[in-house]
Design an enzyme around this catalytic site. Structure first.
Site, mmCIF file in Angstrom:
data_model
loop_
_atom_site.group_PDB
_atom_site.id
_atom_site.type_symbol
_atom_site.label_atom_id
_atom_site.label_comp_id
_atom_site.label_asym_id
_atom_site.label_seq_id
_atom_site.Cartn_x
_atom_site.Cartn_y
_atom_site.Cartn_z
ATOM 1 N N SER A 181 29.168 40.809 22.357
ATOM 2 C CA SER A 181 29.379 40.164 21.067
ATOM 3 C C SER A 181 30.247 40.971 20.116
ATOM 4 O O SER A 181 30.839 40.400 19.206
ATOM 5 C CB SER A 181 28.039 39.829 20.419
ATOM 6 O OG SER A 181 27.195 40.957 20.375
ATOM 7 N N HIS A 209 28.109 33.633 23.808
ATOM 8 C CA HIS A 209 29.510 33.500 23.379
ATOM 9 C C HIS A 209 30.404 32.880 24.450
ATOM 10 O O HIS A 209 31.605 32.742 24.240
ATOM 11 C CB HIS A 209 30.065 34.866 22.966
ATOM 12 C CG HIS A 209 29.304 35.473 21.834
ATOM 13 N ND1 HIS A 209 29.535 35.156 20.525
ATOM 14 C CD2 HIS A 209 28.263 36.350 21.828
ATOM 15 C CE1 HIS A 209 28.690 35.826 19.747
ATOM 16 N NE2 HIS A 209 27.911 36.563 20.526
ATOM 17 N N LYS A 244 26.603 28.671 18.518
ATOM 18 C CA LYS A 244 27.968 29.203 18.436
ATOM 19 C C LYS A 244 28.978 28.107 18.773
ATOM 20 O O LYS A 244 29.209 27.246 17.943
ATOM 21 C CB LYS A 244 28.044 30.452 19.283
ATOM 22 C CG LYS A 244 27.353 31.577 18.491
ATOM 23 C CD LYS A 244 26.696 32.651 19.218
ATOM 24 C CE LYS A 244 25.934 33.512 18.213
ATOM 25 N NZ LYS A 244 24.998 34.426 18.833
HETATM 26 C C1 LIG Z 1 23.838 35.179 18.340
HETATM 27 C C2 LIG Z 1 23.275 35.754 19.581
HETATM 28 C C3 LIG Z 1 21.925 35.540 19.929
HETATM 29 C C4 LIG Z 1 20.955 34.871 19.002
HETATM 30 O O1 LIG Z 1 21.186 33.508 18.918
HETATM 31 P P1 LIG Z 1 20.824 32.708 17.582
HETATM 32 O O2 LIG Z 1 21.044 31.308 18.001
HETATM 33 O O3 LIG Z 1 21.796 33.159 16.541
HETATM 34 O O4 LIG Z 1 19.421 33.020 17.226
HETATM 35 C C5 LIG Z 1 21.513 36.005 21.160
HETATM 36 N N1 LIG Z 1 22.342 36.673 21.979
HETATM 37 C C6 LIG Z 1 23.626 36.927 21.658
HETATM 38 C C7 LIG Z 1 24.508 37.686 22.606
HETATM 39 C C8 LIG Z 1 24.115 36.493 20.440
HETATM 40 O O5 LIG Z 1 25.367 36.766 20.094
#
Ligand SMILES: *Cc1c(COP(=O)(O)O)cnc(C)c1O
Length: 406
Positions: A181, A209, A244
């Site tokens: 990320s 992602h 996302k």
């Molecule tokens: C954003 C994210 C999460 C958490 O997801 P949410 O829907 O924001 O709670 C988990 N793992 C990764 C790699 C992330 O980037």
């Protein structure tokens, strides 16, 4: 006692402020495209994980509106107590079909999913093998599990193999982000899966992602590697968020039917949390249709064009001011394009200078990233126009030139 404890918290907050480590939230109102009104000022944002520009899409809005009329707002209680909606049930089937895995389980939040599926899978006496750059939610899940944590250097499969080969734990779980990320690089999923086959481990992949973006029709990192459908391995557990690229909220876990049934029975954030509202499930179903249809391909193509444009515009071999100032884009083919600045204060100053120019690009500092690698995390989206990325690139080059001596 209580008063001095709270006074101590106040003192620690003051220390964070002095070290420029206090985080502030801004109040934002969406405009059109990637523009936001931020604390009253119109800004072009490069900080969102809405990679396909679906978060404000009319089709998703319409689906949510219709779901409110059909289902109301709240879902009442845990799905184990008061059931889940037809929308939630349909979404699970559609998610499993989309990622070409046998079964899926839909959760209300991504962080809680990771924090609680790991302890449902492993416990004391078991071993976990974790890439050092894994997301905080996986790390919290590992801590809660009380199984042994063995970290391996980022993407170092040789190191991972050495750890797996010498482990005597009865159950082994390898955990990895699919797209890291803060770095934007993609894990070697076939290599990880092969190691898990060789050493009889399960593999948990967090594709937060990659889902919606990677692979044919955005079916995710496993589909991109050809490891779904008839080629799916029972030992791979696929997790992705709907917050996302899909532009909604929530998450899901998909994989072997027995594993998913086990997670349904034993994941505490599933059992003891209120079911996700149907309005979110219907918005996610609409998002899934957008992602899978030809316009999804058009959105992914637009994103790829913006990525190429940014990398070209900041290429140090073509732009001497970028070479001279030493800012370096990490090697990344994804929407996450980190520009390494190095120094904490310098990256904050750059973020502030961009903000004055109406551009919102977050600076990411330790401990989120290793010391000495403070960076701007540029997140691109299909919602960005060519002119948007040109403005960012031109502004960065101008700031680079201005910061050089003479
Ligand atoms: C954003 C994210 C999460 C958490 O997801 P949410 O829907 O924001 O709670 C988990 N793992 C990764 C790699 C992330 O980037």
């Amino acid at each position: 006692m209580t008063a001095s404890w709270i006074d101590e918290l106040g003192g620690r907050l003051a220390e964070l402020g002095e070290a420029s480590l206090l985080r502030r939230r801004r109040v934002v109102v969406p405009e059109t495209g990637a523009r936001l009104t931020v604390d009253g000022q119109s800004m072009l944002a490069f900080c969102s994980n809405d990679y396909l520009g679906l978060a404000g899409d009319p089709a998703l809005r319409a689906a949510a509106h219709a779901a409110i009329d059909a289902y109301g707002i709240g879902s009442g209680a845990s799905p184990m107590v008061s059931g889940h909606s037809a929308a939630n049930a349909a979404l699970e089937d559609e998610l499993a079909a989309f990622v070409q895995l046998p079964k899926a389980l839909y959760f209300y939040a991504g962080f809680a999913t990771n924090a609680s599926i790991v302890p449902a899978l492993v416990g004391p006496g078991d071993a976990m093998f974790s890439d050092e750059l894994n997301h905080a939610s996986l790390i919290d899940g590992m801590r809660l599990s009380k199984a042994r944590i063995q970290r391996y250097e980022h993407a170092d499969l040789g190191r991972l193999e050495a750890q797996l080969a010498t482990s005597t734990a009865p159950r082994k779980l390898v955990l990895t982000d699919a797209v890291f990320s803060m770095d934007g690089d993609v894990a070697d999923v076939p290599g990880l899966q092969a190691l898990c086959e060789k050493y009889d481990a399960l593999l948990l992949i967090d594709d937060a992602h990659g889902f919606g973006v990677l692979g044919p029709q955005g079916r995710g990192v496993l589909a991109a590697a050809g490891l779904t459908g008839a080629n799916a391995s029972r030992r791979v557990i696929y997790m992705a968020t709907l917050s996302k690229a899909l532009g909604v909220a929530g998450a899901f876990v998909a994989g072997d039917a027995v594993v998913i049934e086990w997670l349904l029975q034993k994941t505490r954030s599933y059992t003891f949390a209120t079911a996700a509202p149907a309005l979110l499930a219907e918005a996610a179903r609409a998002g899934l249709r957008e992602v899978a249809q030809p316009q999804g391909d058009a959105r992914r193509a637009a994103l790829q064009a913006r990525i190429a444009q940014l990398r070209d515009g900041l290429d140090p071999t073509r732009h001497p001011e970028i070479a001279a100032v030493g800012w370096q884009l990490l090697k990344s083919d994804t929407a996450i394009q980190p520009l390494i600045i190095g120094d904490n204060a310098a990256s904050l100053q750059l973020m502030d200078a961009l903000r004055e120019a109406g551009l919102w690009v977050p600076a990411i500092r330790p401990p989120t990233v290793p010391a000495g690698t403070a960076r701007l995390r540029i997140a691109l989206s299909a919602a960005h126009t060519e002119a948007d990325v040109a403005l960012l690139v031109d502004t960065l080059r101008r700031l680079a030139a201005a910061s050089l001596p003479g």
